[in-house]
Design an enzyme around this catalytic site. Sequence first.
Site, short mmCIF file in Angstrom:
data_model
loop_
_atom_site.label_atom_id
_atom_site.label_comp_id
_atom_site.label_asym_id
_atom_site.label_seq_id
_atom_site.Cartn_x
_atom_site.Cartn_y
_atom_site.Cartn_z
CB CYS A 4 -66.00 56.35 61.15
SG CYS A 4 -66.12 56.09 59.37
CG ASP A 30 -69.11 64.14 47.95
OD1 ASP A 30 -68.17 63.34 48.05
OD2 ASP A 30 -69.08 65.28 48.48
CG ASN A 83 -59.16 60.76 46.67
OD1 ASN A 83 -58.64 60.71 45.56
ND2 ASN A 83 -60.15 61.58 46.95
CG HIS A 96 -64.89 57.10 50.22
ND1 HIS A 96 -64.07 57.20 51.33
CD2 HIS A 96 -64.65 58.20 49.47
CE1 HIS A 96 -63.39 58.31 51.26
NE2 HIS A 96 -63.69 58.95 50.14
CG HIS A 98 -64.87 59.97 45.21
ND1 HIS A 98 -65.36 61.13 45.79
CD2 HIS A 98 -63.85 59.56 46.00
CE1 HIS A 98 -64.66 61.40 46.88
NE2 HIS A 98 -63.74 60.47 47.03
P1 AMP Z 1 -62.17 61.67 50.17
O1 AMP Z 1 -61.49 62.99 50.02
O2 AMP Z 1 -61.86 60.70 49.06
O3 AMP Z 1 -61.96 61.08 51.54
O4 AMP Z 1 -63.71 61.96 50.02
C1 AMP Z 1 -64.56 62.19 51.09
C2 AMP Z 1 -65.82 62.75 50.51
O5 AMP Z 1 -66.84 62.66 51.49
C3 AMP Z 1 -65.71 64.23 50.12
O6 AMP Z 1 -65.98 64.37 48.73
C4 AMP Z 1 -66.78 64.91 50.99
O7 AMP Z 1 -67.46 65.94 50.30
C5 AMP Z 1 -67.69 63.75 51.33
N1 AMP Z 1 -68.46 63.87 52.55
C6 AMP Z 1 -68.01 64.22 53.78
N2 AMP Z 1 -69.00 64.20 54.68
C7 AMP Z 1 -70.12 63.81 54.02
C8 AMP Z 1 -71.49 63.60 54.40
N3 AMP Z 1 -71.92 63.78 55.65
N4 AMP Z 1 -72.35 63.21 53.44
C9 AMP Z 1 -71.94 63.03 52.16
N5 AMP Z 1 -70.67 63.21 51.75
C10 AMP Z 1 -69.77 63.60 52.66
ZN ZN Z 2 -66.27 53.87 59.23
#
Ligand code: AMP
Ligand code: ZN
Length: 102
Positions: A4, A30, A83, A96, A98
């Site tokens: 994860c 992000d 989401n 999470h 946003h």
């Molecule tokens: P979701 O689509 O709601 O699951 O959002 C996941 C978010 O995590 C996306 O906006 C990605 O750009 C962000 N994300 C994925 N990997 C990383 C990371 N290593 N550091 C920061 N954000 C990330």
């Molecule tokens: Zn986790």
Amino acid sequence: MENCIFCKILNKEIPSKIIYEDETCFAINDINPKAKKHILVIPKKHIESLNEVDDFDLIKKMFEAIKKINKQENITHFRTQINTGKLAGQEVMHLHIHILSN
Ligand code: AMP
Ligand code: ZN
């Protein structure tokens, strides 16, 4: 939780700048921002999504954190987004919220 990305960030297995942390959650920028400021607020406990939340005190604490983060980051106007489920666009299966601000 193994494999994860957010648990790995919390455990420092993946480098990332944690911009806020308290006993319940932490926040990062992000990696692929969809607004001028795009922050993710993440519970320290691995919970897949809002569908798996039983104790809504966690959600309350996350929104309290959002208020503190916004103050810290000088964010006065913003949208929040959760989401839930792959079909709704959830890519990381660790809950999470946003924060998006233009
Ligand atoms: P979701 O689509 O709601 O699951 O959002 C996941 C978010 O995590 C996306 O906006 C990605 O750009 C962000 N994300 C994925 N990997 C990383 C990371 N290593 N550091 C920061 N954000 C990330
Ligand atoms: Zn986790």
